[in-house]
Every structure is written in C-alpha cells, then in structure tokens.
Design an enzyme around this catalytic site. Structure first.
Site, PDB file in Angstrom:
ATOM      1  N   LYS A 189       0.848  -1.190   0.000  1.00  0.00           N
ATOM      2  CA  LYS A 189       0.000   0.000   0.000  1.00  0.00           C
ATOM      3  C   LYS A 189       0.883   1.239   0.000  1.00  0.00           C
ATOM      4  CE  LYS A 189      -3.350   2.204   3.163  1.00  0.00           C
ATOM      5  NZ  LYS A 189      -4.133   1.991   4.395  1.00  0.00           N
ATOM      6  N   LYS A 220      -2.516  -1.566  -3.112  1.00  0.00           N
ATOM      7  CA  LYS A 220      -3.556  -0.646  -2.647  1.00  0.00           C
ATOM      8  C   LYS A 220      -3.015   0.774  -2.723  1.00  0.00           C
ATOM      9  CE  LYS A 220      -6.302   0.716   1.399  1.00  0.00           C
ATOM     10  NZ  LYS A 220      -6.773   0.339   2.760  1.00  0.00           N
TER      11      LYS A 220
END
Length: 261
Positions: A189, A220
């Site tokens: 992420k 992400k």
C-alpha cells in the site's frame, strides 16, 4: 526462522536491478481498470476510511452506514473503533479493516503483532500495517521482513503493508514491496495520508511491477484520492484497492474538500 541481512541484501539488490531494468512492463488489466462510473463494481474496490484522531463514535457509525449503503469493500479504522465497526457491519458483507503501527510504523515488532492479534480478536477481517520506515532506509532488511512476518503470522488474515512512499526512493519502494511479498503480505500500500504526499500512478505501477512475480499479491493506493478520476487513474496503474475517506462523496459525484485521506 530468522534470516539475516546477508541473506536479504543480495536478493533485494537483484530485485531492484530487475525491476528498474524492465522498461516494458504494463499494468495488468482488472475488473476495476475497465470501470466507467462510480458504480457497484467500483464500490467493491474501496476501503472506506476514517482515521482521524478526533473521530467520534457517531462519525464511525456514519462511516459504517455509508459503507453498507454503497457496499464498499471495507471500513478502515483505528484499533479503538474496530469492535464498534465490526458490530455495526455484522451481516452486511462489508469487511472491517484495522490499521496497525499507524501512522509511524516505529513501534516494536512485538507491539505490532499484539496490536494485530487484538484487532482480529475484536472483529477485524483485514490489517493495514505501516512498515518500519527507519529500518528500511537503513537497509536493515532482516528487521523489515521479520516485522511484517510477525504481523502476518499474528493476524492470520489479509495484511496490507503501508510503505509511506513519500519518504522513499524508487529503490526503497522496490525493496519494501519485495520484502512484504516475501513475508506473506496480501497487498502493498502506498501511504498513510499522515506524512504528506499521497498515491501516484508511477508509484502504484512500480509497486505492481515489483510484486507481480508473487501470485496473489496486490497493490492498494491511498492518500489524496478524492475523485472518481483519481481512483480510475490508480486502478489503471495496477491498484486493486483504493483507500479513501471520500468514498461516499465520490459515489454521489459530490465535491470533496481537500484532506489527508
């Protein structure tokens, strides 16, 4: 088994060289990269997020109700709010996501592992942990790996590793993504939203390029994503999940005020 820097340093070096040398990589297409509007498919790629330190119980309930209304993938909250969110979302199909070591990533490995286990016990289905940024920048790959692995083992569920890309060089982003994939993370992420900067298509593509060797590991994008157009840019760069506090406004095609997430 504990692995030393002598083990990790040459592997990281090789991965960095491999990724930087690949100039032909194209982000793989997904169900999200083909969306054309903030519809039901789009909603399934959104982690609806409220991580402000002054978030009230009523605001957390509102977050959950919005997530249920639009059928977002998850609600992402701080640990103190996990039990409330889990109860509110029960039976809705929306997941509960908890942040760990947030937002600095500088806690001990034992503390992060305990926090992850506690969050899962309280009802979390997914964990977003912050990498040990200082250890990464010091090339202490053994600590970065063991820190992530301890959380993966303690959580025994989906773990997303936040790199905090604003602090990192491309080489460090590749190193962190590689170590996260090796440690069993399900996602890498981009950002917390608390340190400036935010998700960029270039970072998402670089992270996707790094983890593509490891089946099932995804990217992400989070921080600064406050419009459908920005979300679509991230999806087309290879993201499979978006973290945003603006999910409801995006679904409603409303104007979104600037904020950290």
């Amino acid at each position: 088994m504990s692995l030393s820097n002598d083990h990790w340093a040459p592997l990281v070096k090789a991965k960095v060289e491999e990724v930087l040398a690949d100039t032909s990589f194209v982000a793989p297409t997904s169900e999200f990269s083909s969306i054309t509007a903030p519809d039901a498919k789009f909603a399934l790629g959104i982690d609806h997020t409220l991580l402000k330190p002054d978030a009230t119980s009523a605001q957390i309930d509102e977050l959950c109700d919005q997530a249920i209304r639009y059928k977002f993938k998850s609600c992402c909250v701080n640990g103190a709010n996990v039990e409330q969110v889990s109860r509110r979302l029960e039976g809705s199909g929306v997941l509960t996501c908890a942040v760990i070591g947030f937002p600095l990533g500088a806690g001990t490995t034992a503390a992060k592992a305990f926090e992850a286990k506690d969050a899962v016990t309280s009802g979390a289905n997914e964990i977003d942990m912050v990498v040990n940024i200082g250890a990464l920048k010091a090339d202490n790959y053994a600590l970065v790996y063991s820190d992530i692995r301890a959380v993966v083992d303690a959580a025994a569920t989906t773990v997303k590793v936040i790199l905090e890309t604003v602090f990192l060089s491309d080489e460090e982003k590749i190193a962190a993504s590689f170590l996260a994939a090796e440690a069993g993370a399900a996602f890498v992420k981009t950002s917390t939203g608390f340190s400036g900067g935010g998700a960029t298509a270039a970072d998402v593509l670089l992270m996707q390029k790094t983890v593509t060797y490891k089946s099932g590991v995804k990217v992400k994008a989070s921080a600064g994503i406050r419009s459908f157009e920005k979300s679509l840019e991230m999806f087309k760069a290879g993201a499979e999940r978006i973290g945003t506090s603006s999910g409801a406004a995006i679904m409603e095609s409303a104007d979104v005020a600037a904020g950290s997430y």
